[in-house]
Design an enzyme around this catalytic site. Structure first.
Site, mmCIF file in Angstrom:
data_model
loop_
_atom_site.group_PDB
_atom_site.id
_atom_site.type_symbol
_atom_site.label_atom_id
_atom_site.label_comp_id
_atom_site.label_asym_id
_atom_site.label_seq_id
_atom_site.Cartn_x
_atom_site.Cartn_y
_atom_site.Cartn_z
ATOM 1 N N TYR A 183 0.878 -1.369 0.090
ATOM 2 C CA TYR A 183 -0.109 0.024 0.191
ATOM 3 C C TYR A 183 0.822 1.363 0.113
ATOM 4 O O TYR A 183 1.760 1.464 0.739
ATOM 5 C CB TYR A 183 -1.004 0.168 1.089
ATOM 6 N N ARG A 200 -11.956 31.798 47.542
ATOM 7 C CA ARG A 200 -11.521 30.549 48.473
ATOM 8 C C ARG A 200 -11.153 29.385 47.706
ATOM 9 O O ARG A 200 -10.357 28.485 48.109
ATOM 10 C CB ARG A 200 -12.821 30.292 49.564
ATOM 11 N N ASN A 248 0.804 11.551 5.758
ATOM 12 C CA ASN A 248 0.085 10.621 6.932
ATOM 13 C C ASN A 248 0.547 10.990 8.271
ATOM 14 O O ASN A 248 1.619 10.334 8.749
ATOM 15 C CB ASN A 248 0.328 9.137 6.424
ATOM 16 N N HIS A 272 -4.044 16.609 -2.600
ATOM 17 C CA HIS A 272 -4.151 16.616 -1.280
ATOM 18 C C HIS A 272 -4.058 18.081 -0.513
ATOM 19 O O HIS A 272 -4.430 18.074 0.451
ATOM 20 C CB HIS A 272 -3.482 15.631 -0.488
ATOM 21 N N GLY A 299 -6.377 5.394 -0.140
ATOM 22 C CA GLY A 299 -7.804 5.253 0.354
ATOM 23 C C GLY A 299 -8.467 4.422 -0.416
ATOM 24 O O GLY A 299 -8.243 3.107 -0.255
#
Length: 507
Positions: A52, A280, A194, A82, A59
């Site tokens: 891959y 307080r 990535n 991208h 994708g």
């Protein structure tokens, strides 16, 4: 000079690089790991094996086989397609931080990228060639694809960069530095985009400011206590040891130190038996924010040193695994937590401001600290402004991490929205600084009325420092100018503080 190894990068070191402008160098041993993983990629291509992102599409296209002669074009198409970020660009410091964090992650040696690409990332940092990166468009899973693609564009000489404060084409920036951009080869574009570096970079810088703001909020609260003649018994060590939270105890210690020697604070029963919660419960509320900061610090520093791309290469190429380390959920949760913790610092600060200006609550101070109540409004609208920002923070603090929109034809069907969370966290931190600046202004004026000579020595120094940039209130004026001056001073001090420190300050 900071050596990047793929591990051991801390927030303190990052601050030295980004704020202190330290240069970075690459650890030779880390680079040897990088070369071994690159050799594995070369063998896959030579053997014709399918992996891959090396010789497949991305994708939903992961089942599409890519010919060996097209692997370089595949990476170029990936980066260009991208790089579709939207909106205003991240500030330059965020973009530089992204480059540092991506370089450090790739130095872990699991990404199959060539050393020359990492050398260009190093040059980008050291030569201050800063990518112009739009801040919107990341889903925070499959990494910060769009923002990191804009960073990768600059590495290959495309897109836009800033050099010496001047925007210009990236190719021109490299030419001015006498450095050639890179040509990406198999796996390298994917390795660059990535990752979670946009959300982590934005979140890290927000955190560094938030940590210092949490410290600054304590002396500002201390000044308010003096103005309101607050009761110091609430900070008694036994009270906080009885509960057991170290961060709460540490805030109480610092509050006692700030107030030591004050002739304005009181003890139980002198003026009243107990103060309102916003006075307080400073250690309890501020201490809880420090717990948040400790959590966020831990998660950010893990992410700094994480391999977050896909696929990852192990055992010198014998094992290649497609996984999901790019998913930003851990950072998304941390950023949403940071949003909540910092919002509460503003919320309690605004309540203290209300007590300073409200004549029913401010122990005899003039209404709204006005020099002539009625004729002059004094600090009346400053509380309005602070309340408006606190309300805005409540909207921004809505968790981004509970949202998800499927993408890539439902292949990427659950995403983190971590970058949205980080961007909103940064906005909240800026808002908190403004609210604290309002409290500081009002406490400054109130202490002048009470008698600054009666303040604790430590807080008198803070009062004197404020008096260098804002005058006491003798007549109504444009108060936004005063708040802006205090805000800038707080930010400047935060940037300088802790440059050589690697530890948190909460406990």
């Amino acid at each position: 000079m900071i050596t990047l190894t793929g591990s051991g990068l801390t927030l303190g070191k990052l601050k030295q690089i980004i704020i202190g402008r330290e240069q970075v160098k690459i650890c030779p041993e880390a680079m040897r790991k990088v070369m071994k993983s690159r050799d594995a990629v070369e063998r896959i291509i030579a053997d014709g094996r399918t992996a891959y992102g090396i010789n497949t599409g991305f994708g939903k296209f992961s089942d599409v086989k890519i010919n060996a002669e097209d692997t370089e074009a595949l990476q170029l198409h990936l980066i260009r397609s991208h790089a579709c970020g939207l909106g205003e660009p991240f500030r330059e410091e965020v973009a530089r931080t992204m480059a540092v964090l991506r370089l450090n992650a790739l130095l872990k040696g699991h990404s199959g990228i060539r050393p020359v690409v990492l050398e260009r990332l190093r040059d980008m940092v050291n030569q201050r060639i800063t990518p112009v990166i739009p801040s919107q468009g990341s889903l925070g899973a499959s990494g910060d694809l769009a923002p990191l693609a804009h960073l990768a564009l600059v590495l290959i000489g495309e897109g836009e960069a800033v050099l010496g404060g001047i925007p210009m084409p990236a190719a021109q920036a490299w030419e001015r530095r006498g450095i050639r951009p890179v040509r990406l080869q198999a796996k390298e574009g994917l390795a660059l985009i990535n990752g979670t570096q946009a959300m982590t970079a934005c979140g890290a810088l927000a955190f560094l400011e938030a940590e210092q703001l949490a410290l600054q909020s304590e002396w500002i609260a201390g000044m308010t206590m003096e103005a309101l003649r607050g009761i110091t018994d609430a900070f008694h060590p036994a009270v906080h040891e009885a509960r057991g939270y170290p961060e709460q105890t540490a805030v109480a210690v610092r509050m006692r130190n700030w107030l030591d020697g004050s002739r304005l604070t009181t003890r139980q029963g002198e003026l009243r038996v107990q103060d309102a919660y916003s006075i307080r419960c400073i250690p309890q509320v501020h201490g809880a924010t420090w717990q948040v900061l400790d959590y966020v610090r831990e998660k950010l520093e893990i992410e700094f040193n994480a391999a977050t791309d896909n696929p990852l290469i192990f055992d010198e190429g014998e094992t290649i695994v497609s996984g999901g380390n790019f998913h930003g959920q851990p950072v998304a949760f941390a950023m949403d937590f940071l949003k909540i913790g910092m919002s509460e610092l503003a919320s309690i600060s605004e309540r203290r401001t209300e007590r300073l200006v409200n004549p029913q609550l401010n122990a005899g101070l003039p209404p709204f600290l006005s020099p002539e109540p009625g004729l002059q409004s004094g600090a009346m609208i400053l509380q309005y402004a602070a309340a408006s920002i606190v309300s805005e923070n409540k909207t921004l603090a809505h968790p981004a991490s509970v949202d998800s929109i499927p993408s890539s034809a439902n292949q990427e069907d659950h995403v983190s929205m971590g970058t949205t969370a980080a961007r909103h966290a940064a906005r909240i931190v800026g808002n908190v600084r403004r609210v604290l600046a309002v409290e500081a202004f009002c406490a400054f004026q109130a202490c002048a009325i009470r008698g600054k000579e009666k303040m604790s020595p430590a807080l008198r120094q803070k009062w004197d420092a404020l008096s260098e940039i804002i005058p006491p209130l003798t007549e109504d004026r444009i108060f936004s100018c005063d708040i802006a001056k205090i805000e800038r001073r707080l930010l400047e001090e935060a940037r300088i503080s802790g440059l050589n420190s690697d530890t948190g300050s909460g406990s």
